[in-house]
Scaffold this active site. Structure first.
Site, PDB file in Angstrom:
ATOM      1  N   LYS A 118       0.823  -1.211   0.000  1.00  0.00           N
ATOM      2  CA  LYS A 118       0.000   0.000   0.000  1.00  0.00           C
ATOM      3  C   LYS A 118       0.853   1.256   0.000  1.00  0.00           C
ATOM      4  O   LYS A 118       0.516   2.243  -0.635  1.00  0.00           O
ATOM      5  CB  LYS A 118      -0.930   0.038   1.209  1.00  0.00           C
ATOM      6  CG  LYS A 118      -2.090  -0.911   1.072  1.00  0.00           C
ATOM      7  CD  LYS A 118      -3.195  -0.548   2.032  1.00  0.00           C
ATOM      8  CE  LYS A 118      -4.383  -1.464   1.806  1.00  0.00           C
ATOM      9  NZ  LYS A 118      -5.412  -1.310   2.803  1.00  0.00           N
ATOM     10  N   LYS A 201      -5.084  -9.577  -6.984  1.00  0.00           N
ATOM     11  CA  LYS A 201      -6.356  -9.876  -6.303  1.00  0.00           C
ATOM     12  C   LYS A 201      -7.408  -8.825  -6.636  1.00  0.00           C
ATOM     13  O   LYS A 201      -7.065  -7.673  -6.957  1.00  0.00           O
ATOM     14  CB  LYS A 201      -6.153 -10.024  -4.794  1.00  0.00           C
ATOM     15  CG  LYS A 201      -5.917  -8.749  -4.076  1.00  0.00           C
ATOM     16  CD  LYS A 201      -5.959  -8.910  -2.565  1.00  0.00           C
ATOM     17  CE  LYS A 201      -5.806  -7.498  -2.008  1.00  0.00           C
ATOM     18  NZ  LYS A 201      -5.555  -7.326  -0.645  1.00  0.00           N
ATOM     19  N   LYS A 204     -10.754  -3.057  -3.937  1.00  0.00           N
ATOM     20  CA  LYS A 204     -11.578  -1.858  -4.096  1.00  0.00           C
ATOM     21  C   LYS A 204     -10.821  -0.779  -4.844  1.00  0.00           C
ATOM     22  O   LYS A 204     -11.408   0.175  -5.334  1.00  0.00           O
ATOM     23  CB  LYS A 204     -11.962  -1.280  -2.727  1.00  0.00           C
ATOM     24  CG  LYS A 204     -12.415  -2.339  -1.772  1.00  0.00           C
ATOM     25  CD  LYS A 204     -12.743  -1.820  -0.377  1.00  0.00           C
ATOM     26  CE  LYS A 204     -12.849  -3.023   0.547  1.00  0.00           C
ATOM     27  NZ  LYS A 204     -13.612  -2.879   1.729  1.00  0.00           N
TER      28      LYS A 204
HETATM   29  P1  TYM Z   1     -10.767  -5.612   3.937  1.00  0.00           P
HETATM   30  O1  TYM Z   1     -11.785  -4.580   4.300  1.00  0.00           O
HETATM   31  O2  TYM Z   1      -9.735  -5.242   2.928  1.00  0.00           O
HETATM   32  O3  TYM Z   1     -11.461  -6.920   3.427  1.00  0.00           O
HETATM   33  C1  TYM Z   1     -12.517  -7.516   4.174  1.00  0.00           C
HETATM   34  C2  TYM Z   1     -12.456  -9.035   4.059  1.00  0.00           C
HETATM   35  O4  TYM Z   1     -12.555  -9.421   2.681  1.00  0.00           O
HETATM   36  C3  TYM Z   1     -11.465 -10.273   2.355  1.00  0.00           C
HETATM   37  N1  TYM Z   1     -11.063 -10.014   0.961  1.00  0.00           N
HETATM   38  C4  TYM Z   1     -10.945 -10.971   0.033  1.00  0.00           C
HETATM   39  N2  TYM Z   1     -11.159 -12.304   0.088  1.00  0.00           N
HETATM   40  C5  TYM Z   1     -10.961 -13.012  -1.047  1.00  0.00           C
HETATM   41  N3  TYM Z   1     -10.573 -12.433  -2.224  1.00  0.00           N
HETATM   42  C6  TYM Z   1     -10.348 -11.109  -2.322  1.00  0.00           C
HETATM   43  N4  TYM Z   1      -9.978 -10.556  -3.470  1.00  0.00           N
HETATM   44  C7  TYM Z   1     -10.530 -10.310  -1.155  1.00  0.00           C
HETATM   45  N5  TYM Z   1     -10.403  -8.973  -0.895  1.00  0.00           N
HETATM   46  C8  TYM Z   1     -10.737  -8.819   0.403  1.00  0.00           C
HETATM   47  C9  TYM Z   1     -10.351  -9.880   3.312  1.00  0.00           C
HETATM   48  O5  TYM Z   1      -9.401 -10.920   3.457  1.00  0.00           O
HETATM   49  C10 TYM Z   1     -11.135  -9.621   4.575  1.00  0.00           C
HETATM   50  O6  TYM Z   1     -11.402 -10.829   5.258  1.00  0.00           O
HETATM   51  N6  TYM Z   1      -7.666  -5.446   7.869  1.00  0.00           N
HETATM   52  C11 TYM Z   1      -8.907  -5.994   7.361  1.00  0.00           C
HETATM   53  C12 TYM Z   1     -10.116  -5.620   8.179  1.00  0.00           C
HETATM   54  C13 TYM Z   1      -9.994  -5.902   9.642  1.00  0.00           C
HETATM   55  C14 TYM Z   1     -10.136  -7.186  10.264  1.00  0.00           C
HETATM   56  C15 TYM Z   1      -9.956  -6.934  11.656  1.00  0.00           C
HETATM   57  C16 TYM Z   1     -10.381  -8.458   9.778  1.00  0.00           C
HETATM   58  C17 TYM Z   1      -9.754  -4.996  10.621  1.00  0.00           C
HETATM   59  N7  TYM Z   1      -9.738  -5.597  11.825  1.00  0.00           N
HETATM   60  C18 TYM Z   1     -10.017  -7.978  12.584  1.00  0.00           C
HETATM   61  C19 TYM Z   1     -10.445  -9.509  10.731  1.00  0.00           C
HETATM   62  C20 TYM Z   1     -10.262  -9.250  12.094  1.00  0.00           C
HETATM   63  C21 TYM Z   1      -9.134  -5.478   5.953  1.00  0.00           C
HETATM   64  O7  TYM Z   1      -8.604  -4.477   5.553  1.00  0.00           O
HETATM   65  O8  TYM Z   1     -10.062  -6.176   5.254  1.00  0.00           O
END
Ligand code: TYM
Length: 339
Positions: A118, A201, A204
């Site tokens: 990032k 991947k 967003k």
């Molecule tokens: P975030 O908001 O980027 O994504 C949310 C969830 O979606 C999954 N994900 C995917 N899974 C499969 N293929 C993809 N292309 C894909 N893109 C996103 C992510 O793995 C995630 O499970 N840091 C985390 C949010 C967070 C969190 C937490 C998660 C904050 N605190 C505590 C678990 C526990 C994040 O940015 O996810």
């Protein structure tokens, strides 16, 4: 000392920035729904404090937070069965994150691949919050003593860091207070790929909307995006192993499997030898079938924002009932005075 036994508890979160896409649905939300109502207490969070590690327009952040909540509910998260709230309404997350900033080591943060991706060449100019982000994520999980964390593959390293933080805290203070939370990563869609480049991947932040299926896309856009998805010229093979080295083809097969709740091998058994002219329309129909009811329900929920706000506020109260005593005990262990 006997080992404490932790309540089987799931925590996971999604950032309210840029809208939900198919990767979030298949890699996370769909699996959150599957874990609800069984052996686990389930806590799901719209992680707005994580979103602001990069600039967010305040009005868009408010609505984005409600939209992710609507996405959870429309997909089947029941706010009575699960605890559903937005992170900033439970201040214990940020308070525990500070303690963890003092436990985690700078060297650990330097190894986080997501930060490197990032920040890129711009690492000096990104926010300090983006760098410290994994300590807040550890706090999100551990403020509930969560034992299981369903996430997509890209979050695995952050959950492993959470375990390192818990272990170091327990070791430094000679306690067995925080559990070593397990990442739960499984099924065919742990890493849904970009529709225009099967080596990246789905995210967003990609430049073109054609790279991803948004959970708010209508049937025509879903069909168009799958029709235009990049593939190679060969038809579908007759074994799953033969998809090796064909990332775009593999991705579409995985997406089909995850949407249909079958294995990729079963998809191959059904479509062996089929050309894209057959498979892509079948995939588009399946995706519309599964996603259209969710986007319709999201739109319905978004028409009553006050109701979403009430649901989140109620969820936050329930979350605080668990988080507050854990924070108080953490402060006691650390030696911070208070009642
Ligand atoms: P975030 O908001 O980027 O994504 C949310 C969830 O979606 C999954 N994900 C995917 N899974 C499969 N293929 C993809 N292309 C894909 N893109 C996103 C992510 O793995 C995630 O499970 N840091 C985390 C949010 C967070 C969190 C937490 C998660 C904050 N605190 C505590 C678990 C526990 C994040 O940015 O996810």
């Amino acid at each position: 000392m006997t080992k404490p036994s932790f309540t089987p508890r799931v925590f996971s979160g999604i950032k309210p920035s840029g809208g939900l896409h198919l990767g979030n649905y298949l890699g996370a939300i769909k699996r959150f729904v599957q874990m609800q109502g069984g052996e686990f207490e389930t806590i799901y969070c719209v992680v707005d404090l994580h979103a602001i590690t990069v600039w967010q327009n305040p009005a868009e952040l408010r609505d984005g937070t409600r939209e992710v909540a609507a996405g959870f509910i429309a997909s089947g998260i029941d706010p009575e069965t699960s605890i559903l709230f937005n992170q900033s309404q439970v201040p214990e997350h940020a308070e525990l994150a500070w303690i963890f900033n003092c436990v985690a080591r700078v060297g650990w943060m330097n190894r986080m691949t997501q930060f490197k991706d990032k920040a890129g060449a711009n690492a000096e100019a990104v926010s300090l919050g983006l760098y410290a982000y994994p300590a807040l994520m550890a706090a999100d999980i551990l403020i509930y003593h969560a034992t299981h964390v369903p996430v997509g593959e890209d979050q695995k390293q952050h959950v492993e860091l959470t375990r390192d933080i818990a272990a170091k805290f327990n070791h430094d203070f000679k306690v067995d207070f925080f559990p070593l939370s397990e990442p739960v990563i499984g099924g065919p869609a742990t890493r849904v790929m970009n529709l225009r480049d099967g080596t990246k991947k789905m995210s967003k932040s990609g430049e073109s909307d054609m790279e991803r299926i948004n959970m708010t896309d209508d049937a025509d856009s879903i069909a168009k995006k799958f029709r235009k998805a990049k593939t190679d010229p060969a038809p579908l093979p007759d074994t799953f192993e033969a998809l090796e080295g064909r990332p775009e083809a593999r991705n579409l097969v995985d997406i089909y499997a995850a949407l249909a709740d079958i294995t990729p091998e079963e998809v191959i058994a059904q479509y062996a030898g089929a050309g894209w002219g057959v498979f892509k329309p079948a995939l588009a129909d399946l995706a519309v079938d599964k996603l259209a009811p969710i986007s319709t329900e999201m739109a319905r929920l978004m028409a009553d924002k006050a109701e979403i706000d009430r649901i989140l506020a109620r969820g936050a109260e329930r979350a605080r009932d668990i988080a507050a005593p854990i924070l108080r005990q953490t402060y006691d262990i650390v030696g911070l005075l208070g009642k």
